[in-house]
Scaffold this active site. Structure first.
Site, PDB file in Angstrom:
ATOM      1  N   ARG A  47       0.857  -1.205   0.000  1.00  0.00           N
ATOM      2  CA  ARG A  47       0.000   0.000   0.000  1.00  0.00           C
ATOM      3  C   ARG A  47       0.884   1.242   0.000  1.00  0.00           C
ATOM      4  NH1 ARG A  47      -1.307   1.738   4.537  1.00  0.00           N
ATOM      5  NH2 ARG A  47      -2.085  -0.213   5.404  1.00  0.00           N
ATOM      6  N   TYR A  99     -16.729  17.074 -15.504  1.00  0.00           N
ATOM      7  CA  TYR A  99     -16.978  15.635 -15.583  1.00  0.00           C
ATOM      8  C   TYR A  99     -18.033  15.261 -14.528  1.00  0.00           C
ATOM      9  CZ  TYR A  99     -16.248  10.633 -15.184  1.00  0.00           C
ATOM     10  OH  TYR A  99     -16.442   9.277 -15.129  1.00  0.00           O
ATOM     11  N   ASP A 171      -7.505  19.161 -14.014  1.00  0.00           N
ATOM     12  CA  ASP A 171      -7.840  17.842 -14.550  1.00  0.00           C
ATOM     13  C   ASP A 171      -7.394  17.841 -16.011  1.00  0.00           C
ATOM     14  OD1 ASP A 171      -9.044  15.619 -15.718  1.00  0.00           O
ATOM     15  OD2 ASP A 171     -10.849  15.736 -14.483  1.00  0.00           O
ATOM     16  N   LYS A 196      -8.184   6.897 -19.354  1.00  0.00           N
ATOM     17  CA  LYS A 196      -8.523   7.387 -20.694  1.00  0.00           C
ATOM     18  C   LYS A 196      -7.281   7.358 -21.597  1.00  0.00           C
ATOM     19  CE  LYS A 196     -12.347   8.018 -18.454  1.00  0.00           C
ATOM     20  NZ  LYS A 196     -12.709   9.295 -17.845  1.00  0.00           N
TER      21      LYS A 196
HETATM   22  C1  LIG Z   1     -13.221   9.683 -16.536  1.00  0.00           C
HETATM   23  C2  LIG Z   1     -12.884  11.004 -15.994  1.00  0.00           C
HETATM   24  C3  LIG Z   1     -12.675  11.199 -14.620  1.00  0.00           C
HETATM   25  C4  LIG Z   1     -12.850  10.064 -13.610  1.00  0.00           C
HETATM   26  O1  LIG Z   1     -11.873   9.097 -13.754  1.00  0.00           O
HETATM   27  P1  LIG Z   1     -12.126   7.518 -13.436  1.00  0.00           P
HETATM   28  O2  LIG Z   1     -10.823   6.909 -13.831  1.00  0.00           O
HETATM   29  O3  LIG Z   1     -13.292   7.087 -14.240  1.00  0.00           O
HETATM   30  O4  LIG Z   1     -12.391   7.436 -11.970  1.00  0.00           O
HETATM   31  C5  LIG Z   1     -12.345  12.465 -14.194  1.00  0.00           C
HETATM   32  N1  LIG Z   1     -12.232  13.501 -15.053  1.00  0.00           N
HETATM   33  C6  LIG Z   1     -12.424  13.358 -16.375  1.00  0.00           C
HETATM   34  C7  LIG Z   1     -12.286  14.523 -17.285  1.00  0.00           C
HETATM   35  C8  LIG Z   1     -12.765  12.109 -16.889  1.00  0.00           C
HETATM   36  O5  LIG Z   1     -12.984  11.974 -18.214  1.00  0.00           O
END
Ligand SMILES: *Cc1c(COP(=O)(O)O)cnc(C)c1O
Length: 380
Positions: A47, A99, A171, A196
């Site tokens: 962890r 998001y 982000d 992504k």
């Molecule tokens: C998918 C996404 C998230 C969340 O991420 P997860 O890996 O699904 O928890 C946050 N911000 C954006 C812009 C996203 O496309």
């Protein structure tokens, strides 16, 4: 080292002192033997740290020009760790076109813990300042935004953050460090849903945080270890494998994105196409200044804004898969109003442009002609 080299080698020194394996081995272990209490080789418990994850965390840091990287079990786990820097009574100024999962985490979990969120249109970044009070501790920026592809001026947001001594987190999921490097523009924290583009193959759910500052890194590392939302060694390995082709994938995503956006813009049945590469995009100049290219994410609305028309198009698509998520090598299509943004009340989502007939495309790296032919037959 230039970006394309970093994608392959960044942070990857001395990964396998045992046998010289070119890829970091998957250290599928929870614990590490000690010769005497405290006598270990840098790892005690997985962890707190794992060699495969550590190799990935160094790669994340390298790609974003940061000094410290942290990997989490999902993008939302990474955002959750950032919010744990806050205390009851603190305030956050956040992008309004956000998001859906971030919005849910902010409003359904952290509001109950006494944190106040202001959801603000940041197309003109100076608007952020109108919502800053003595209690503001964090500015949360998502750019390009999901799904409206709005662009927020990171440098301008950073200047406001510095002036008021609050943290700026960006982000960077949609842009990736190939297109945009927020730490270089003055942000304190970069966050990724590595699920992504960074992973890029639709096979790993993961999150990342990258920072420059040692003290901030120590606080976030403490939270990562204390709350425990880490990712496993196998996923870390798959992510490292994905990162190695980020630059070539992104180059093709951008090329295909441009072709698809230009095709949609001339289609008689389509009203609006949202893509920051168009000169007509409200913040095209800012996109040009802070991004290296415009990416493969595109949203569009059919003429008449009819819900059924949009549903028919996404159902008719054959090469584009109707699915949530984005950023994989394969093209995906989504209908935000009924999918990713269904948890946001209709009135709220329409204020930001997420209307009934909005369709979002994640343009993959297939042949662009085939993708356009698929859209042609689906739109009719
Ligand atoms: C998918 C996404 C998230 C969340 O991420 P997860 O890996 O699904 O928890 C946050 N911000 C954006 C812009 C996203 O496309």
């Amino acid at each position: 080292m230039k970006f394309n080299t970093k994608a392959i080698h960044g942070g990857q020194h001395d990964v396998d002192p045992a046998y010289g394996a070119v890829m970091p081995p998957i250290y599928q272990t929870t614990t590490y033997s000690q010769t005497t209490p405290g006598g270990h080789k840098g790892f005690e418990y997985s962890r707190s740290g794992n060699p495969t994850r550590a190799a990935l965390e160094r790669a994340f840091a390298s790609l974003e020009n940061g000094n410290y990287g942290m990997a989490f079990g999902s993008g939302l786990a990474a955002i959750d760790a950032v919010l744990k820097l806050l205390k009851p009574g603190d305030e956050v100024v956040s992008t309004n076109d956000l998001y859906g999962g971030s919005y849910r985490l902010f409003t359904k979990i952290y509001e109950d813990f006494g944190i106040k969120f202001h959801f603000v249109g940041m197309g003109n970044a100076s608007n952020i300042e109108n919502f800053i009070t003595e209690k503001t501790k964090l500015i949360w920026v998502e750019t390009p935004t999901n799904p409206m592809m709005n662009i927020i001026d990171i440098k301008a947001a950073a200047a406001i953050a510095k002036k008021h001594k609050v943290l700026l987190a960006v982000d960077n999921t949609f842009a990736t460090p190939y297109l945009q490097q927020p730490l270089e523009l003055g942000a304190d924290i970069v966050m990724h849903s590595a699920t992504k583009y960074l992973g890029g193959h639709s096979d790993v759910v993961m999150g990342a945080l990258i920072v420059k500052d040692k003290e901030l890194a120590d606080r976030l590392y403490f939270i990562q270890n204390a709350s425990g939302a880490i990712c496993g060694p196998q996923d870390s390995f798959l992510m490292l494998r994905g990162l190695k082709t980020l630059h070539v994938r992104m180059q093709r995503h951008c090329e295909n994105g441009k072709k698809v956006a230009e095709y949609l813009a001339t289609h008689p049945k389509i009203e609006n196409v949202y893509w920051p590469g168009f000169e007509s995009h409200a913040n095209h100049e800012i996109a040009k200044a802070q991004m290296n290219d415009f990416g493969g994410m595109i949203s569009f609305v059919t003429k008449g804004n009819n819900y059924e028309d949009a549903i028919k198009i996404v159902e008719n698509l054959k090469l584009f898969t109707l699915a949530e998520s984005l950023g994989g090598v394969e093209s995906l299509a989504g209908h935000p109003a009924s999918m990713t943004h269904a948890s946001i009340p209709k009135e709220e989502r329409e204020k930001t442009g997420v209307v009934d007939a909005l369709i979002r495309l994640s343009v993959g790296i297939e042949d662009a002609d085939d993708l356009i032919a698929d859209l042609e037959q689906a739109i009719g």
